[in-house]
Design a protein around this motif. Structure first.
Motif, short mmCIF file in Angstrom:
data_model
loop_
_atom_site.label_atom_id
_atom_site.label_comp_id
_atom_site.label_asym_id
_atom_site.label_seq_id
_atom_site.Cartn_x
_atom_site.Cartn_y
_atom_site.Cartn_z
N SER A 38 0.87 -1.18 0.00
CA SER A 38 0.00 0.00 0.00
C SER A 38 0.91 1.23 0.00
CB SER A 38 -0.92 0.01 1.22
OG SER A 38 -0.18 0.03 2.42
N PHE A 39 0.55 2.22 -0.82
CA PHE A 39 1.40 3.42 -0.93
C PHE A 39 0.53 4.61 -1.34
CE2 PHE A 39 1.50 1.02 -4.83
CZ PHE A 39 1.33 1.96 -5.83
N ALA A 40 1.05 5.78 -1.10
CA ALA A 40 0.36 7.04 -1.43
C ALA A 40 -1.06 7.05 -0.86
CB ALA A 40 0.34 7.27 -2.93
N LYS A 41 -1.25 6.38 0.25
CA LYS A 41 -2.51 6.35 1.01
C LYS A 41 -3.66 5.61 0.31
CE LYS A 41 -1.62 10.54 3.67
NZ LYS A 41 -2.13 11.87 4.07
N ILE A 42 -3.81 5.73 -0.98
CA ILE A 42 -4.99 5.16 -1.64
C ILE A 42 -4.65 4.01 -2.60
CG2 ILE A 42 -6.31 7.30 -1.46
CD1 ILE A 42 -5.63 7.81 -4.40
N TYR A 43 -3.38 3.80 -2.92
CA TYR A 43 -3.01 2.78 -3.90
C TYR A 43 -2.59 1.49 -3.22
CZ TYR A 43 -2.98 6.47 -7.45
OH TYR A 43 -3.33 7.48 -8.30
N THR A 44 -2.90 0.39 -3.88
CA THR A 44 -2.40 -0.92 -3.45
C THR A 44 -1.73 -1.60 -4.63
OG1 THR A 44 -4.52 -2.00 -3.95
CG2 THR A 44 -4.19 -1.23 -1.69
N GLY A 45 -0.73 -2.40 -4.34
CA GLY A 45 0.00 -3.10 -5.39
C GLY A 45 0.24 -4.55 -5.02
#
Length: 288
Positions: free
Chosen positions: A216-223
């Protein structure tokens, strides 16, 4: 091909827990009946066949919670796998001018007996050792006509398999934004069978590795980054599969105004997921 199958089952289970010990035992009876009719034409007469069979299938587990971090579990059971109706269809189809395929109306169910002892450490690590044996196991069968050079293949019950397995699954979250699961499975498989006046016997060591990373990154993105690799394997008595693998990744954004969630994913980055193998039958081999 007209096919009707009826399956009836009755089962019961008992579960209890006493202190650190949990027990469950069950028994299932299954009865199967099918009727099949392959319609004919001017060149080929029609054919009909039917079969009915029943059996008992016990199962259960014993679990011991040694402490808050360690649990041992022993499971065992007997299972049934029925042949799918497509495999029973006796019609012959043309694959190419040298190869023909047909079903096998005489194939019967395969039965497996399985036992596994596993250990779980918290929610981090699970290890297990297992043993299974399969009677009347399904295998693809290759028949070679030495006069015409034509190849026919079907499926049938050709013998018995024995598999001894070891597995480990690790689940970690090193930091708040990253978690991963890593699984390794080792199987020693022995196959014994009979086909086309030939006794087959083989043993193979197979390893399967699976990896899955969640970010999870940039609060709203998941990878996600995932992949698997399987060494040489043998599922059929005459066919050896070469190593295979896959590497993939994806990114997901939950919401984008009124459009909804968006996801971008890419599979097979390394082009290693092509199925290839070596097939051996009387007097010939086929590498593809």
């Amino acid at each position: 091909f007209l096919y009707k199958e009826d399956i009836h089952a009755v089962y019961s289970s008992l579960e209890t827990k006493h202190g650190k010990i949990s027990l469950q035992a069950g028994m299932r009876y299954e009865y199967t009946r099918y009727n099949a009719h392959q319609l004919g034409n001017q060149q080929q007469k029609d054919s009909a066949f039917s079969r009915n069979y029943g059996g008992l299938f016990p199962s259960g587990y014993f679990s011991y919670e040694a402490d808050s971090s360690n649990t041992l579990t022993l499971t065992a059971g007997r299972r049934l796998e029925r042949p799918p109706f497509q495999v029973l269809n006796p019609v012959t189809s043309v694959v190419n001018k040298y190869t023909f395929q047909s079903g096998n109306p005489y194939i019967i169910p395969q039965y497996s007996t399985n036992i596994e002892l596993s250990h779980q450490y918290k929610q981090l690590l699970t290890t297990a050792i297992s043993y299974s044996t399969v009677k009347n196991y399904f295998s693809q069968i290759f028949l070679n006509d030495t006069i015409t050079g034509l190849l026919y293949y079907s499926q049938g019950n050709v013998g018995r398999t024995h598999t001894l397995g070891l597995s480990a699954t690790l689940m970690l979250s090193p930091v708040k934004w990253w978690s991963f699961t890593l699984q390794a499975i080792y199987n020693h498989k022995e196959l014994k069978g009979f086909n086309e006046d030939t006794n087959f016997q083989s043993a193979i060591n197979q390893v399967n590795l699976n990896m899955n990373n969640q970010f999870s990154f940039a609060k709203i993105y998941t990878g996600e980054i995932s992949g698997f690799y399987t060494t040489r394997a043998r599922n059929d008595i005459q066919e050896l599969l070469y190593p295979i693998g896959q590497f993939s990744f994806g990114i997901r954004r939950p919401e984008l105004k009124k459009i909804g969630p968006l996801k971008l994913s890419v599979r097979e980055l390394l082009h290693t997921n092509g199925v290839e193998g070596l097939t051996a039958f009387r007097g010939h081999t086929e590498d593809c």
